[in-house]
Motif scaffolding. Structure first.
Motif, mmCIF file in Angstrom:
data_model
loop_
_atom_site.group_PDB
_atom_site.id
_atom_site.type_symbol
_atom_site.label_atom_id
_atom_site.label_comp_id
_atom_site.label_asym_id
_atom_site.label_seq_id
_atom_site.Cartn_x
_atom_site.Cartn_y
_atom_site.Cartn_z
ATOM 1 N N VAL A 43 6.225 2.628 -17.011
ATOM 2 C CA VAL A 43 5.134 3.770 -17.379
ATOM 3 C C VAL A 43 5.849 5.043 -17.802
ATOM 4 C CG1 VAL A 43 3.041 4.850 -16.397
ATOM 5 C CG2 VAL A 43 3.764 2.709 -15.662
ATOM 6 N N ARG A 44 5.506 5.544 -19.062
ATOM 7 C CA ARG A 44 6.024 6.929 -19.410
ATOM 8 C C ARG A 44 4.861 7.998 -19.271
ATOM 9 N NH1 ARG A 44 5.304 9.526 -23.831
ATOM 10 N NH2 ARG A 44 4.204 7.948 -25.204
ATOM 11 N N ASP A 45 5.290 8.905 -18.820
ATOM 12 C CA ASP A 45 4.533 10.088 -18.870
ATOM 13 C C ASP A 45 3.066 10.223 -18.387
ATOM 14 O OD1 ASP A 45 6.960 11.438 -19.427
ATOM 15 O OD2 ASP A 45 6.719 10.953 -21.728
ATOM 16 N N GLY A 46 2.875 9.383 -17.700
ATOM 17 C CA GLY A 46 1.313 9.136 -17.323
ATOM 18 C C GLY A 46 0.278 8.766 -18.462
ATOM 19 N N GLU A 47 1.046 8.162 -19.593
ATOM 20 C CA GLU A 47 0.026 7.813 -20.818
ATOM 21 C C GLU A 47 0.363 6.757 -21.394
ATOM 22 O OE1 GLU A 47 1.059 11.366 -22.686
ATOM 23 O OE2 GLU A 47 2.711 10.794 -23.994
ATOM 24 N N GLU A 48 1.437 6.018 -21.230
ATOM 25 C CA GLU A 48 1.568 4.410 -21.749
ATOM 26 C C GLU A 48 2.240 3.584 -20.872
ATOM 27 O OE1 GLU A 48 4.876 3.026 -25.333
ATOM 28 O OE2 GLU A 48 4.854 4.930 -24.821
ATOM 29 N N LEU A 49 1.728 2.338 -20.941
ATOM 30 C CA LEU A 49 2.223 1.339 -19.872
ATOM 31 C C LEU A 49 2.813 0.271 -20.979
ATOM 32 C CD1 LEU A 49 2.375 -0.333 -17.428
ATOM 33 C CD2 LEU A 49 -0.286 -0.688 -17.910
ATOM 34 N N ILE A 50 3.775 -0.434 -20.416
ATOM 35 C CA ILE A 50 4.258 -1.688 -21.049
ATOM 36 C C ILE A 50 4.293 -2.646 -19.807
ATOM 37 C CG2 ILE A 50 6.196 -2.884 -22.279
ATOM 38 C CD1 ILE A 50 6.957 -0.398 -23.693
ATOM 39 N N ALA A 51 3.708 -3.847 -19.918
ATOM 40 C CA ALA A 51 3.778 -4.732 -18.817
ATOM 41 C C ALA A 51 3.653 -6.092 -19.305
ATOM 42 C CB ALA A 51 2.487 -4.645 -17.717
ATOM 43 N N GLY A 52 4.280 -7.360 -18.368
ATOM 44 C CA GLY A 52 4.376 -8.557 -18.865
ATOM 45 C C GLY A 52 5.301 -9.400 -18.266
ATOM 46 N N THR A 53 6.079 -9.965 -19.089
ATOM 47 C CA THR A 53 7.270 -10.970 -18.372
ATOM 48 C C THR A 53 8.667 -10.619 -18.619
ATOM 49 O OG1 THR A 53 7.521 -11.982 -20.577
ATOM 50 C CG2 THR A 53 5.457 -12.713 -19.015
ATOM 51 N N GLU A 68 9.427 -14.316 -24.371
ATOM 52 C CA GLU A 68 8.882 -13.304 -23.661
ATOM 53 C C GLU A 68 7.682 -12.508 -24.191
ATOM 54 O OE1 GLU A 68 9.951 -12.890 -20.596
ATOM 55 O OE2 GLU A 68 11.974 -13.291 -20.614
ATOM 56 N N ILE A 69 6.507 -11.988 -23.370
ATOM 57 C CA ILE A 69 5.500 -11.484 -23.909
ATOM 58 C C ILE A 69 5.031 -10.290 -22.910
ATOM 59 C CG2 ILE A 69 3.740 -12.876 -22.931
ATOM 60 C CD1 ILE A 69 2.269 -12.951 -25.790
ATOM 61 N N ASP A 70 4.941 -8.965 -23.933
ATOM 62 C CA ASP A 70 4.323 -7.790 -22.932
ATOM 63 C C ASP A 70 3.113 -7.409 -23.734
ATOM 64 O OD1 ASP A 70 6.654 -8.206 -21.438
ATOM 65 O OD2 ASP A 70 6.981 -6.197 -21.130
ATOM 66 N N LEU A 71 2.480 -6.318 -23.051
ATOM 67 C CA LEU A 71 1.354 -5.675 -23.830
ATOM 68 C C LEU A 71 1.787 -4.330 -23.546
ATOM 69 C CD1 LEU A 71 -2.085 -7.127 -22.043
ATOM 70 C CD2 LEU A 71 -1.380 -6.868 -24.640
ATOM 71 N N ARG A 72 1.511 -3.496 -24.549
ATOM 72 C CA ARG A 72 1.583 -2.057 -24.616
ATOM 73 C C ARG A 72 0.353 -1.440 -24.798
ATOM 74 N NH1 ARG A 72 5.432 0.115 -28.792
ATOM 75 N NH2 ARG A 72 3.844 0.082 -30.335
ATOM 76 N N LEU A 73 0.035 -0.606 -23.747
ATOM 77 C CA LEU A 73 -1.343 0.093 -23.678
ATOM 78 C C LEU A 73 -0.977 1.580 -23.737
ATOM 79 C CD1 LEU A 73 -2.883 -2.014 -21.050
ATOM 80 C CD2 LEU A 73 -3.509 -2.187 -23.325
ATOM 81 N N ARG A 74 -1.686 2.393 -24.595
ATOM 82 C CA ARG A 74 -1.496 4.010 -24.552
ATOM 83 C C ARG A 74 -3.086 4.621 -24.126
ATOM 84 N NH1 ARG A 74 3.017 4.962 -27.780
ATOM 85 N NH2 ARG A 74 3.404 3.251 -29.488
ATOM 86 N N SER A 75 -2.687 4.587 -22.853
ATOM 87 C CA SER A 75 -3.981 5.018 -22.185
ATOM 88 C C SER A 75 -3.581 5.954 -20.633
ATOM 89 C CB SER A 75 -5.140 3.915 -21.887
ATOM 90 O OG SER A 75 -5.819 4.441 -20.725
ATOM 91 N N ALA A 76 -4.097 7.265 -20.377
ATOM 92 C CA ALA A 76 -3.846 8.002 -19.322
ATOM 93 C C ALA A 76 -4.655 7.221 -18.238
ATOM 94 C CB ALA A 76 -4.320 9.304 -19.612
#
Length: 406
Positions: A332-342, A355-363
């Motif tokens: 999690v970067r700067d309370g605004e971006e999340l990368i999560a997965g395997t 491997e597979i991850d999701l990147r979400l840009r959301s505070a």
């Protein structure tokens, strides 16, 4: 020869899937690159007691298709519950397809009875066999001819994905196994709805077809339903064997781009390059929290990680040892971006495994992650320390030296 990634625009996902269903799929076709899409909803669920019931609810609601890509799907309380749910949906006419890893799931060994039940119930199961020179083509229980498996050797399928009706997607770090529900392993899943699910669907179909599974082109409408754009920028990151590693690149970019705060959650932290990036973030004034298991189940990676504790602590990184086996993988970067997965921060995940991850840009999603995962984990974790014993430090140095092979 280095293959270029296959860039698939969001308005071309269904068309590209049609081509995959119509012809033979080689491994190079799995190097899929996506542009940013969107999710209409995204939710972080922590611990098996939280995410397993919700996944089962989605499976029970399936009307057309269930696709699962899973490293570890084994018999047990959880595995049997999922098997019964999948068999019930297959009996009701829902197309159920699985991709599992031979090492993680053991479908032709200790878990054979479970997979024979799934096959008998009409479920197609394809297997990634990363340790076998020759393998049968097509799903388990079929009559596929043996073929050479050289291009899949050493490339474990570490992905954990569930896709229901092309509308709901799950990506996380947990297998379908009891130790993720009974408290021994601490993990999470992210549940998404919206157009980004189509990217997950395409990754699954490419993998299933590569392994010899068949899907009718007439099923494309059900596999890729029309979905309204969401408000959460989202993209699927997929590492397939080869030089194209979007997860690895995205993690590096996130670490380098942190300005104020950075949470790194990972069970196996021993890649020198990534560790240097974490140190550098702290040295430029970023508030860095590194969540790791206090006692990891991979002692070699744990030893290599401990070699770097003095430098991390000196840089100002807060190392937090979770009391049970923390197995989640998130950033999690700067309370605004999340990368999560395997993806783990070790060489095999970053460079060799599927491997597979999701990147979400959301505070809002980042805040939810902090509320549900980071804050509770910090409250129960112990501060990481540097090794002091001569033998322990020598052992840690040895495994840090060997980290490119761990």
């Amino acid at each position: 020869m280095t293959r270029s990634p296959v860039l698939v625009p969001n308005d071309g996902l269904r068309e590209h899937a049609g081509r995959l269903l119509a012809g033979r799929v080689e491994r190079g076709a799995l190097a899929l690159a996506f542009t940013e899409s969107s999710a209409s909803s995204a939710e972080v669920l922590v611990e098996g007691e939280s995410f397993y019931p919700r996944i089962l609810e989605d499976l029970a609601a399936a009307e057309s298709t269930i696709h699962i890509n899973q490293f570890g799907f084994r018999p047990g309380v959880v595995g049997d519950e999922f098997a019964e749910a999948l068999l019930a949906k297959a009996a009701a006419g829902v197309a159920v397809r699985l991709v599992v890893d031979d090492q993680g799931s053991d479908p032709e060994g200790g878990a054979r009875e479970l997979y024979e039940r799934l096959h008998a119930g009409g479920i197609d199961v394809c297997v990634v066999r990363a340790t076998r020179l020759r393998v049968p083509d097509g799903p388990l229980g079929g009559d596929g001819a043996p073929r050479w498996n050289l291009r899949a050797l050493a490339h474990i399928d570490h992905r954990k994905v569930v896709i229901v009706d092309g509308r709901v997607g799950w990506v996380g770090g947990a297998g379908i196994e009891d130790h993720f529900r009974d408290g021994r392993f601490h993990d999470l899943f992210v549940r998404v709805e919206g157009p980004v699910v189509a990217q997950l669907q395409l990754v699954f179909l490419a993998s299933f077809r590569w392994l010899g599974g068949s899907v009718r082109t007439g099923d494309l409408d059900a596999l890729f339903p029309a979905l309204e754009a969401g408000s959460i920028p989202a993209v699927v990151l997929h590492n397939a064997p080869g030089r194209f590693r979007p997860i690895t690149d995205a993690i590096a970019e996130l670490l380098d781009g942190a300005r104020e705060s950075l949470d790194v959650v990972n069970p196996y932290v021993c890649d020198r390059g990534m560790i240097r990036r974490i140190e550098d973030a702290a040295r430029r004034g970023v508030d860095v929290r590194l969540f790791v298991p206090a006692n990891a189940n991979n002692w070699a990676c744990a030893a290599a990680q401990h070699h770097h504790h003095p430098a991390l602590l000196d840089a100002g990184v807060s190392i937090l040892g979770y009391p049970t086996m923390l197995h989640a993988k998130a950033f999690v970067r700067d309370g605004e971006e999340l990368i999560a997965g395997t993806c783990n921060l070790e060489a095999w995940s970053l460079r060799r495994f599927f491997e597979i991850d999701l990147r979400l840009r959301s505070a809002a999603v980042a805040a939810q992650f902090d509320e549900r995962f980071s804050a509770p984990a910090e409250a129960v974790s112990s501060p990481g320390t540097a090794l002091t014993g001569t033998k322990e430090r020598a052992r840690a140095l040895l495994f840090a030296t060997l980290s490119p092979f761990l």
